[in-house]
Design an enzyme around this catalytic site. Structure first.
Site, PDB file in Angstrom:
ATOM      1  CG  HIS A  27     -25.901 -29.097  18.693  1.00 41.87           C
ATOM      2  ND1 HIS A  27     -25.226 -28.195  19.500  1.00 41.87           N
ATOM      3  CD2 HIS A  27     -27.075 -28.499  18.350  1.00 41.87           C
ATOM      4  CE1 HIS A  27     -25.974 -27.106  19.633  1.00 41.87           C
ATOM      5  NE2 HIS A  27     -27.101 -27.271  18.952  1.00 41.87           N
ATOM      6  CB  CYS A  28     -29.805 -32.322  21.699  1.00 40.87           C
ATOM      7  SG  CYS A  28     -31.592 -32.566  21.885  1.00 40.87           S
TER       8      CYS A  28
END
Length: 297
Positions: free
Chosen positions: A154-155
Site C-alpha cells: 500500500h503506497c
C-alpha cells in the site's frame, strides 16, 4: 512466515465450516464507480505529490527557461519537462483511481460457496476481516479494507494499493518522476553555472536571493525524489520479472504458482504485445483471462 495460528484463522478445509451466516451481505458495487480510498494520510500525500510537481514546473519555467536568452533551449527543455510531468501526473491519477484488484466484499455466502463446486480436501482461503473468499496470492489491506489480488504494497503517495490491475501505472509514475527529477537537476546545475558566469540579475526575473533559494529547493527536491523513485522503480521491475510481490518476498511465502520467463511477466503487467502503449498511462493493459478465483489444492 505466517504462524499456524494466523493461517488457521483464514483457511478452512470444508465449505460448510466457512460459516457464511456470520458474514455480512455481499457488497453490490456499481461497476462504473470511481475507485478512491478515503484515507487522510494518503490524500495528504497525494496532494503533496501534485504540489511538488507543480512547484518544480514553476521553477523550471519562470526561473530558468522563460528568462533564458536561448529560445531553442527554452522550447526544447520546456516541452520535454512538461510532457514528462504530464505523464507522471496522469500515471499517478490512474494508479490512485484504479481498482488495484479488489476481491468483492462479503462473497463468502452459502450460494457462492456452493457455486465453487469444491473438491474433497480442496483448500479455500477466507478473509475474516472483509468476509470474502480469497483468490490465491491475495492479501488483505488494512487501509483499503479489502483483499487485493497480487497486492505488492500500500503506497500512501498514490493513496492506493499497488496490485494486479494498477501496477503498470505505479511503475510508470515512478519512472516519469525519476526522469523529471533528473531533468530538473541537470537544468539547475547548468543554470547555476550560467549565472555564475553572468550577472545574477540577468539570468532570472526574480531577485538573486529568491532565485538562489528557489533553485536550492528544486535541487534538493529533485535529488531526493530521483533517489527515492529510482529505487522504487528498480524494485518494482525486479518484482515483476521474478513474479513475486513485495508482500510475498517479505513473508517469504512458498511459491505455489507456475514460473514464467521475465519477458512473459513483463507482458502480463504492461500488456500483450510490446508496443509504445507500455509507456502510456492512458492504455489499459490486458491482464489475461485467467480465473481471478484460483484455489490451491
Amino acid at each position: 512466515m505466517r504462524t499456524p495460528v494466523s493461517r488457521f484463522r483464514d483457511v478452512e478445509r470444508q465449505a460448510n465450516s466457512l460459516q457464511p451466516a456470520q458474514c455480512l451481505p455481499p457488497c453490490h458495487e456499481r461497476p462504473n464507480k470511481m475507485w478512491f480510498i478515503k484515507d487522510a494520510c494518503g490524500i495528504v500525500c497525494a496532494v503533496i505529490t501534485w504540489f511538488l510537481v507543480f512547484f518544480a514546473d514553476f521553477v523550471v519555467l519562470f526561473v530558468m527557461l522563460i528568462p533564458s536568452k536561448n529560445l531553442t533551449y527554452s522550447l526544447v527543455n520546456g516541452t520535454l519537462f512538461n510532457s514528462l510531468a504530464f505523464f507522471a501526473l496522469a500515471s499517478h491519477f490512474r494508479a490512485m483511481c484504479s481498482d488495484p484488484g479488489a476481491v468483492p466484499k462479503g462473497n463468502a455466502t452459502k450460494e457462492y460457496i456452493e457455486s465453487l463446486q469444491l473438491k474433497p480436501g480442496q483448500v479455500v482461503y477466507k478473509c475474516p476481516k472483509c468476509c470474502s473468499i480469497k483468490p490465491d496470492r491475495a492479501h488483505h489491506c488494512s487501509v483499503c479494507k479489502r483483499c487485493i489480488r497480487k497486492m505488492d504494497h500500500h503506497c500512501p503517495w498514490v493513496n492506493n494499493c499497488v496490485g494486479e490491475n494498477n501496477q503498470k501505472y505505479f511503475v510508470l509514475f515512478t519512472m516519469y518522476i525519476s526522469l523529471i527529477s533528473l531533468h530538473a537537476l541537470v537544468m539547475v546545475v547548468l543554470h547555476f553555472l550560467y549565472c555564475f558566469e553572468d550577472d545574477w540579475t540577468k539570468c532570472s526575473s526574480f531577485s538573486p536571493p529568491a532565485t538562489v533559494i528557489l533553485l536550492i529547493l528544486l535541487c534538493f527536491e529533485s535529488l531526493l525524489f530521483l533517489i527515492f523513485t529510482s529505487v522504487m522503480f528498480g524494485t518494482q521491475i525486479h518484482s515483476i520479472c521474478t513474479d513475486e510481490t513485495g508482500i510475498e518476498q517479505l513473508k517469504k511465502e512458498e511459491r505455489r504458482w507456475s514460473k514464467k520467463t521475465k519477458w512473459m511477466n513483463m507482458k502480463a503487467v504492461f500488456g500483450h504485445p510490446f508496443s509504445i502503449a507500455w509507456f502510456s498511462p492512458f492504455s489499459t493493459p490486458e491482464h489475461g483471462k485467467a480465473d481471478p478465483y484460483q484455489y490451491v489444492v
